[in-house]
Design a protein around this motif. Structure first.
Motif, PDB file in Angstrom:
ATOM      1  N   ASN A 108      35.226 -28.020  40.945  1.00 58.42           N
ATOM      2  CA  ASN A 108      35.872 -26.662  40.274  1.00 58.42           C
ATOM      3  C   ASN A 108      36.784 -26.377  41.186  1.00 58.42           C
ATOM      4  O   ASN A 108      37.222 -25.090  41.173  1.00 58.42           O
ATOM      5  CB  ASN A 108      34.708 -25.817  40.247  1.00 58.42           C
ATOM      6  CG  ASN A 108      35.351 -24.548  39.152  1.00 58.42           C
ATOM      7  OD1 ASN A 108      35.976 -24.942  38.269  1.00 58.42           O
ATOM      8  ND2 ASN A 108      34.953 -23.444  39.649  1.00 58.42           N
ATOM      9  N   ASP A 109      37.559 -27.235  41.841  1.00 63.43           N
ATOM     10  CA  ASP A 109      38.512 -26.943  43.025  1.00 63.43           C
ATOM     11  C   ASP A 109      39.859 -27.537  42.564  1.00 63.43           C
ATOM     12  O   ASP A 109      40.133 -28.475  41.839  1.00 63.43           O
ATOM     13  CB  ASP A 109      37.981 -27.670  44.214  1.00 63.43           C
ATOM     14  CG  ASP A 109      38.980 -27.341  45.229  1.00 63.43           C
ATOM     15  OD1 ASP A 109      38.810 -26.295  45.973  1.00 63.43           O
ATOM     16  OD2 ASP A 109      40.156 -28.142  45.714  1.00 63.43           O
ATOM     17  N   ARG A 110      40.849 -26.579  43.039  1.00 58.17           N
ATOM     18  CA  ARG A 110      42.360 -27.112  42.901  1.00 58.17           C
ATOM     19  C   ARG A 110      42.832 -26.693  44.162  1.00 58.17           C
ATOM     20  O   ARG A 110      42.619 -25.626  44.904  1.00 58.17           O
ATOM     21  CB  ARG A 110      42.966 -26.234  41.836  1.00 58.17           C
ATOM     22  CG  ARG A 110      43.017 -24.753  41.602  1.00 58.17           C
ATOM     23  CD  ARG A 110      43.855 -24.135  40.664  1.00 58.17           C
ATOM     24  NE  ARG A 110      43.806 -22.799  40.742  1.00 58.17           N
ATOM     25  CZ  ARG A 110      44.913 -22.090  41.153  1.00 58.17           C
ATOM     26  NH1 ARG A 110      45.892 -22.754  41.623  1.00 58.17           N
ATOM     27  NH2 ARG A 110      44.857 -20.777  41.041  1.00 58.17           N
ATOM     28  N   GLU A 111      44.119 -27.046  44.531  1.00 55.67           N
ATOM     29  CA  GLU A 111      44.667 -26.879  45.695  1.00 55.67           C
ATOM     30  C   GLU A 111      46.175 -26.413  45.581  1.00 55.67           C
ATOM     31  O   GLU A 111      46.853 -27.017  44.559  1.00 55.67           O
ATOM     32  CB  GLU A 111      44.807 -28.123  46.639  1.00 55.67           C
ATOM     33  CG  GLU A 111      44.904 -27.706  47.929  1.00 55.67           C
ATOM     34  CD  GLU A 111      44.897 -29.072  49.091  1.00 55.67           C
ATOM     35  OE1 GLU A 111      45.485 -28.917  50.329  1.00 55.67           O
ATOM     36  OE2 GLU A 111      44.342 -29.924  48.748  1.00 55.67           O
ATOM     37  N   GLU A 112      46.531 -25.600  46.131  1.00 54.87           N
ATOM     38  CA  GLU A 112      48.061 -24.743  46.047  1.00 54.87           C
ATOM     39  C   GLU A 112      48.634 -24.475  47.354  1.00 54.87           C
ATOM     40  O   GLU A 112      47.857 -23.615  47.972  1.00 54.87           O
ATOM     41  CB  GLU A 112      48.014 -23.736  44.990  1.00 54.87           C
ATOM     42  CG  GLU A 112      49.475 -23.264  44.701  1.00 54.87           C
ATOM     43  CD  GLU A 112      49.342 -22.127  43.644  1.00 54.87           C
ATOM     44  OE1 GLU A 112      50.071 -21.106  43.921  1.00 54.87           O
ATOM     45  OE2 GLU A 112      48.517 -22.137  42.655  1.00 54.87           O
ATOM     46  N   HIS A 114      42.894 -23.509  48.868  1.00 48.62           N
ATOM     47  CA  HIS A 114      41.860 -23.979  47.863  1.00 48.62           C
ATOM     48  C   HIS A 114      41.492 -22.777  46.992  1.00 48.62           C
ATOM     49  O   HIS A 114      41.343 -21.707  47.465  1.00 48.62           O
ATOM     50  CB  HIS A 114      40.621 -24.801  48.273  1.00 48.62           C
ATOM     51  CG  HIS A 114      40.952 -25.901  48.994  1.00 48.62           C
ATOM     52  ND1 HIS A 114      40.888 -27.266  48.151  1.00 48.62           N
ATOM     53  CD2 HIS A 114      41.474 -26.423  50.182  1.00 48.62           C
ATOM     54  CE1 HIS A 114      41.095 -28.117  49.187  1.00 48.62           C
ATOM     55  NE2 HIS A 114      41.436 -27.708  50.043  1.00 48.62           N
ATOM     56  N   ILE A 150      38.984 -23.431  39.626  1.00 45.89           N
ATOM     57  CA  ILE A 150      39.884 -23.759  38.659  1.00 45.89           C
ATOM     58  C   ILE A 150      38.948 -22.418  37.340  1.00 45.89           C
ATOM     59  O   ILE A 150      39.912 -21.825  36.742  1.00 45.89           O
ATOM     60  CB  ILE A 150      39.484 -25.012  38.220  1.00 45.89           C
ATOM     61  CG1 ILE A 150      40.119 -26.004  39.009  1.00 45.89           C
ATOM     62  CG2 ILE A 150      40.325 -25.204  36.475  1.00 45.89           C
ATOM     63  CD1 ILE A 150      40.027 -27.433  38.912  1.00 45.89           C
ATOM     64  N   ARG A 191      36.876 -28.130  32.414  1.00 55.38           N
ATOM     65  CA  ARG A 191      38.041 -27.526  33.264  1.00 55.38           C
ATOM     66  C   ARG A 191      39.403 -27.609  32.645  1.00 55.38           C
ATOM     67  O   ARG A 191      40.058 -26.898  32.692  1.00 55.38           O
ATOM     68  CB  ARG A 191      38.385 -28.592  34.619  1.00 55.38           C
ATOM     69  CG  ARG A 191      37.296 -28.346  35.727  1.00 55.38           C
ATOM     70  CD  ARG A 191      37.756 -28.857  36.981  1.00 55.38           C
ATOM     71  NE  ARG A 191      38.121 -29.936  36.927  1.00 55.38           N
ATOM     72  CZ  ARG A 191      37.448 -31.353  37.122  1.00 55.38           C
ATOM     73  NH1 ARG A 191      36.238 -31.130  37.372  1.00 55.38           N
ATOM     74  NH2 ARG A 191      38.077 -32.381  37.148  1.00 55.38           N
ATOM     75  N   LYS A 225      35.062 -32.305  34.022  1.00 58.10           N
ATOM     76  CA  LYS A 225      36.576 -32.403  33.637  1.00 58.10           C
ATOM     77  C   LYS A 225      37.112 -32.064  32.461  1.00 58.10           C
ATOM     78  O   LYS A 225      37.950 -31.170  31.944  1.00 58.10           O
ATOM     79  CB  LYS A 225      37.058 -33.823  33.801  1.00 58.10           C
ATOM     80  CG  LYS A 225      38.587 -34.298  33.663  1.00 58.10           C
ATOM     81  CD  LYS A 225      38.765 -35.831  33.745  1.00 58.10           C
ATOM     82  CE  LYS A 225      40.356 -35.989  33.567  1.00 58.10           C
ATOM     83  NZ  LYS A 225      40.594 -37.464  33.842  1.00 58.10           N
TER      84      LYS A 225
END
Length: 262
Positions: free
Chosen positions: A165-169, A173, A176, A34, A31
């Motif tokens: 290491n993932d983000r969603e938009e 996916h 980061i 990131r 965290k």
């Protein structure tokens, strides 16, 4: 000897999520990593490492102070460092031959270190995300198993991979962190981008396209970049592929199409 966290052997039979919950400090460190904005690393003192390349050097190096790589989607960037000698290796793995690649970078770092004396081997894994084809998770598991098979103790210090290491938009996916660098003098690891990815970026990229295995690109004793000879074989069905649009090429040849179309 095993792969260790806090001196305990990792139980690789458990799902990665269970492992993260068992060692919450790994999630906290991920965290923190990131949350850092990527630093722009200029060419001076930098050795940029491409996919299927690795480089190892020590704090005594008068030419290279930073090792770095980026453009990692499902790929993972691995940093292996010996805490006593400061010998540091960075590589960009794509899962082509993970077990052999881990053995190779282990040997390279050990060649600059006294592993029977003070210090220990520490590994940092960064990259991947929750991709649809689960390629990232597969590579994460391959790397953990490969380090666990090594004859020396290896301590897992940074674990910012796949779901960490993932983000969603808009239901899509993305990673980061796409790139990291390591300061060879201090061992500091940080998110990074690289305006220049040379020297000889095109030549080195062509080497990968020939199907090359993981290659050591740096002679730390001579402080010289070194790329050995390679051979180009005819690309099969090239006329067919030249007629296809970008979407078709991405779907059939890329590691992960959704993110790279962005």
């Amino acid at each position: 000897m095993p792969l260790l966290i806090n001196g305990e052997r990792i139980d690789l039979a458990r799902p990665a999520g269970d492992m993260i919950r068992a060692y919450p400090h790994l999630e906290e460190k991920a965290k923190l990593l990131r949350s850092q904005p990527p630093q722009i690393v200029e060419p001076k003192g930098l050795l940029y490492v491409q996919q299927r390349e690795f480089a190892v050097t020590t704090p005594k190096d008068g030419s290279v102070s930073i090792l770095g790589s980026d453009d990692a989607t499902t790929c993972h960037i691995v940093v292996l460092r010996h805490t006593d000698s400061g010998a540091t290796c960075l590589t960009h793995c794509d899962g082509s031959d993970t077990e052999a690649e881990v053995s190779l970078i282990m040997s390279s770092v050990k060649s600059f270190s006294n592993t029977t004396g003070c210090g220990r081997l520490e590994v940092h894994l960064v990259g991947g995300f929750n991709d649809d084809r689960q390629l990232s998770q597969k590579l994460t598991n391959q790397l953990l198993r490969a380090f666990d098979l090594q004859p020396d103790d290896v301590h897992l210090v940074t674990f910012c991979v796949s779901e960490l290491n993932d983000r969603e938009e808009k239901d899509i996916h993305f990673p980061i962190i796409y790139g990291i660098a390591v300061n060879v003098k201090t061992g500091e690891i940080f998110p990074a981008t690289f305006p220049e990815k040379g020297p000889d970026e095109a030549l080195r990229s062509a080497h990968v396209l020939t199907g090359a295995r993981l290659t050591n690109i740096y002679d730390a004793k001579m402080e010289q970049l070194h790329i050995g000879p390679y051979f180009w074989r005819p690309f099969p069905h090239v006329d067919f592929w030249l007629e296809q649009d970008d979407k078709q090429i991405l779907q059939h040849s890329s590691l992960i199409s959704t993110d790279e179309e962005r």
